[in-house]
Write a protein that holds these residues in place. Structure first.
Motif, PDB file in Angstrom:
ATOM      1  N   ARG A  42     -10.211 -14.988  13.579  1.00  0.00           N
ATOM      2  CA  ARG A  42     -10.632 -16.287  13.054  1.00  0.00           C
ATOM      3  C   ARG A  42     -11.418 -16.068  11.781  1.00  0.00           C
ATOM      4  NH1 ARG A  42     -15.594 -17.872  17.158  1.00  0.00           N
ATOM      5  NH2 ARG A  42     -16.760 -18.763  15.468  1.00  0.00           N
ATOM      6  N   GLU A  43     -11.570 -17.118  11.027  1.00  0.00           N
ATOM      7  CA  GLU A  43     -12.319 -17.061   9.779  1.00  0.00           C
ATOM      8  C   GLU A  43     -13.520 -17.979   9.861  1.00  0.00           C
ATOM      9  OE1 GLU A  43      -9.922 -17.946   6.372  1.00  0.00           O
ATOM     10  OE2 GLU A  43      -8.653 -16.192   6.647  1.00  0.00           O
ATOM     11  N   VAL A  44     -14.627 -17.515   9.329  1.00  0.00           N
ATOM     12  CA  VAL A  44     -15.823 -18.350   9.215  1.00  0.00           C
ATOM     13  C   VAL A  44     -16.403 -18.144   7.825  1.00  0.00           C
ATOM     14  CG1 VAL A  44     -16.387 -18.296  11.674  1.00  0.00           C
ATOM     15  CG2 VAL A  44     -17.372 -16.609  10.181  1.00  0.00           C
ATOM     16  N   ARG A  93     -16.233  -8.780  22.399  1.00  0.00           N
ATOM     17  CA  ARG A  93     -15.165  -9.097  23.354  1.00  0.00           C
ATOM     18  C   ARG A  93     -13.775  -8.831  22.770  1.00  0.00           C
ATOM     19  NH1 ARG A  93     -18.561 -13.548  23.915  1.00  0.00           N
ATOM     20  NH2 ARG A  93     -17.114 -14.858  22.743  1.00  0.00           N
ATOM     21  N   GLY A  94     -13.715  -8.264  21.581  1.00  0.00           N
ATOM     22  CA  GLY A  94     -12.433  -7.888  21.001  1.00  0.00           C
ATOM     23  C   GLY A  94     -11.905  -8.807  19.930  1.00  0.00           C
ATOM     24  N   GLN A  95     -12.612  -9.862  19.618  1.00  0.00           N
ATOM     25  CA  GLN A  95     -12.155 -10.785  18.582  1.00  0.00           C
ATOM     26  C   GLN A  95     -12.507 -10.218  17.204  1.00  0.00           C
ATOM     27  OE1 GLN A  95     -13.938 -14.736  18.530  1.00  0.00           O
ATOM     28  NE2 GLN A  95     -11.905 -15.600  18.217  1.00  0.00           N
ATOM     29  N   ARG A  96     -11.665 -10.491  16.230  1.00  0.00           N
ATOM     30  CA  ARG A  96     -11.939 -10.091  14.848  1.00  0.00           C
ATOM     31  C   ARG A  96     -12.315 -11.338  14.065  1.00  0.00           C
ATOM     32  NH1 ARG A  96      -7.052  -6.261  13.077  1.00  0.00           N
ATOM     33  NH2 ARG A  96      -8.230  -6.266  11.168  1.00  0.00           N
ATOM     34  N   ILE A  97     -13.440 -11.283  13.381  1.00  0.00           N
ATOM     35  CA  ILE A  97     -13.918 -12.440  12.627  1.00  0.00           C
ATOM     36  C   ILE A  97     -13.952 -12.070  11.143  1.00  0.00           C
ATOM     37  CG2 ILE A  97     -15.839 -14.022  12.247  1.00  0.00           C
ATOM     38  CD1 ILE A  97     -15.874 -12.386  15.499  1.00  0.00           C
ATOM     39  N   TRP A  98     -13.165 -12.780  10.375  1.00  0.00           N
ATOM     40  CA  TRP A  98     -13.178 -12.608   8.929  1.00  0.00           C
ATOM     41  C   TRP A  98     -14.239 -13.528   8.352  1.00  0.00           C
ATOM     42  CZ3 TRP A  98     -10.814  -8.924   6.283  1.00  0.00           C
ATOM     43  CH2 TRP A  98      -9.752  -8.253   6.882  1.00  0.00           C
ATOM     44  N   ILE A  99     -15.116 -12.994   7.532  1.00  0.00           N
ATOM     45  CA  ILE A  99     -16.137 -13.795   6.859  1.00  0.00           C
ATOM     46  C   ILE A  99     -15.634 -14.071   5.448  1.00  0.00           C
ATOM     47  CG2 ILE A  99     -18.542 -13.881   6.105  1.00  0.00           C
ATOM     48  CD1 ILE A  99     -19.161 -11.939   8.440  1.00  0.00           C
ATOM     49  N   THR A 100     -15.648 -15.344   5.096  1.00  0.00           N
ATOM     50  CA  THR A 100     -15.114 -15.746   3.794  1.00  0.00           C
ATOM     51  C   THR A 100     -16.228 -16.243   2.875  1.00  0.00           C
ATOM     52  OG1 THR A 100     -14.681 -18.004   4.540  1.00  0.00           O
ATOM     53  CG2 THR A 100     -12.905 -16.409   4.822  1.00  0.00           C
ATOM     54  N   LYS A 101     -15.960 -16.120   1.616  1.00  0.00           N
ATOM     55  CA  LYS A 101     -16.861 -16.647   0.592  1.00  0.00           C
ATOM     56  C   LYS A 101     -15.978 -17.380  -0.410  1.00  0.00           C
ATOM     57  CE  LYS A 101     -20.989 -15.094  -1.760  1.00  0.00           C
ATOM     58  NZ  LYS A 101     -21.804 -13.941  -2.108  1.00  0.00           N
ATOM     59  N   HIS A 102     -16.212 -18.656  -0.541  1.00  0.00           N
ATOM     60  CA  HIS A 102     -15.395 -19.505  -1.413  1.00  0.00           C
ATOM     61  C   HIS A 102     -13.913 -19.413  -1.050  1.00  0.00           C
ATOM     62  CE1 HIS A 102     -18.964 -20.143  -3.786  1.00  0.00           C
ATOM     63  NE2 HIS A 102     -19.094 -18.842  -3.973  1.00  0.00           N
ATOM     64  N   GLY A 103     -13.638 -19.326   0.270  1.00  0.00           N
ATOM     65  CA  GLY A 103     -12.270 -19.311   0.752  1.00  0.00           C
ATOM     66  C   GLY A 103     -11.567 -17.967   0.718  1.00  0.00           C
ATOM     67  N   LYS A 104     -12.227 -16.925   0.228  1.00  0.00           N
ATOM     68  CA  LYS A 104     -11.612 -15.601   0.161  1.00  0.00           C
ATOM     69  C   LYS A 104     -12.273 -14.679   1.177  1.00  0.00           C
ATOM     70  CE  LYS A 104     -10.347 -15.878  -4.663  1.00  0.00           C
ATOM     71  NZ  LYS A 104     -10.398 -15.253  -5.965  1.00  0.00           N
TER      72      LYS A 104
END
Length: 84
Positions: A7-9, A27-38
């Motif tokens: 997921r992206e936040v 728990r095994g989830q991958r979290i993408w952190i975005t800045k200005h949509g990237k």
């Protein structure tokens, strides 16, 4: 192979919800952190899932390498060509 949930936040949300994001990553989830949509950073547990993906990628490269046919050029000729 099990699928990895991603997921992206946004950076602001990540800052405010870091504790819950760390729990999700553990728990095994991958979290993408975005800045200005990237995408700028990946938050994950680092256990198992990345290694499995790396192993799969290496295996794919091995298959490609095995199917490639060598040319008539020598290594020395290829090096010289790269210097031009």
């Amino acid at each position: 192979m099990k699928s990895i949930q991603e997921r992206e936040v946004g950076a602001f949300e990540a800052k405010n919800k870091l504790s819950s994001l760390l729990d999700a990553a553990s728990r095994g989830q991958r979290i993408w952190i975005t800045k200005h949509g990237k995408r700028v950073a990946l938050l994950s547990s680092g256990l198992g899932t990345v290694d499995t993906e790396t192993e799969n990628l290496v295996e794919e490269f091995r298959k490609i390498r095995a199917s490639a046919k060598p040319g008539k050029e020598t290594i020395k000729e290829l090096i010289e060509e790269g210097r031009r």
